[in-house]
Design an enzyme around this catalytic site. Sequence first.
Site, PDB file in Angstrom:
ATOM      1  N   TYR A 193       3.875   1.941  -7.327  1.00 41.44           N
ATOM      2  CA  TYR A 193       2.633   1.593  -6.640  1.00 41.44           C
ATOM      3  C   TYR A 193       1.435   2.019  -7.466  1.00 41.44           C
ATOM      4  O   TYR A 193       0.487   1.246  -7.670  1.00 41.44           O
ATOM      5  CB  TYR A 193       2.615   2.250  -5.264  1.00 41.44           C
ATOM      6  N   LYS A 213      -1.659  -0.260  -9.303  1.00 45.77           N
ATOM      7  CA  LYS A 213      -3.098  -0.073  -9.130  1.00 45.77           C
ATOM      8  C   LYS A 213      -3.783   0.182 -10.470  1.00 45.77           C
ATOM      9  O   LYS A 213      -4.937  -0.238 -10.674  1.00 45.77           O
ATOM     10  CB  LYS A 213      -3.357   1.068  -8.152  1.00 45.77           C
ATOM     11  N   ASN A 244      -5.579   6.918  -5.345  1.00 50.74           N
ATOM     12  CA  ASN A 244      -5.457   8.211  -6.037  1.00 50.74           C
ATOM     13  C   ASN A 244      -4.106   8.342  -6.720  1.00 50.74           C
ATOM     14  O   ASN A 244      -3.948   9.185  -7.615  1.00 50.74           O
ATOM     15  CB  ASN A 244      -5.684   9.363  -5.054  1.00 50.74           C
ATOM     16  N   SER A 256       0.799  -1.222   0.000  1.00 52.39           N
ATOM     17  CA  SER A 256       0.000   0.000   0.000  1.00 52.39           C
ATOM     18  C   SER A 256       0.834   1.275   0.000  1.00 52.39           C
ATOM     19  O   SER A 256       0.295   2.370   0.184  1.00 52.39           O
ATOM     20  CB  SER A 256      -0.920   0.019   1.227  1.00 52.39           C
TER      21      SER A 256
END
Length: 276
Positions: free
Chosen positions: A147, A151, A123, A86
């Site tokens: 990251y 996503k 985001n 994350s």
Amino acid sequence: MPAPAPAHPTPIRFGRLLLTGAAGGLGRTLRPRLAAYCQRLRLSDIAPLGDAAAHEELHPARLEDAAAVQALLDGVDAVVHLGGVSTEQAWAPILRANIEGVFHLYEAARKQGVKRIVFASSNHVTGFYRQDEVISPQDPVRPDGLYGVSKAFGENLARLYFDRHGIETVCLRIGSSFAEPKNRRMLATWLSFDDLERLVVASLTAPVVGCSVIYGLSDNTTSWWDNTGARHLGYRPQDSSEPFRAALEAAEPTPDARDPATLYQGGAFVRTDPFD
């Protein structure tokens, strides 16, 4: 005068709901809240999950282990997928958890007949847009790091599995979900815990979602993201970062407009050093 509508006006309750990443920050927040929407809550993570409540099932699994993920989705009606890396990290752990892992999740969903997934995107899929722009999920992705790239991959995989296999997904480009906003940037990106619950429940229970991509944020006065295309979910945020504005602006100096973390929506992620 009619009685006020309940906070989550839905008759839908799942038999078994899976929450991955249940030991993480948002997983720990949603764990007690999701109990109201299912008979059995299956929890998974590679970190300790503590003791199981009467309605819970503990099922640790590594996302890079295809067989383990296949077993994880056995008997599941829907998935809230928070699992994976994350933060911005080196490529290897992102590849294992966020690329291979999300592929294993969708393959297991296909084989086990699971038809609804709520996917925690970020985001940071669009972090290299400027803070003086307002964008929507229809704008091209502009990841601010590896990251964010992972996503974006997950969102594209969700689209494939909807178009080819009919698995519905709501991809939530979560902003900054904390008990309260912590800095000036979060005046635009904050998602309260109550609004997080409202958003996830709406994503699980809306009759038809297809493959939807929306931003996860509260009803903030300042916003970089246009969520009007998400009205079909029935998500109505009820909290705002505005009550925190005065204290945050007093506590932080005026931001340097030349700093990339001030210029771009991704904040500090846009200038994270490579992991050599």
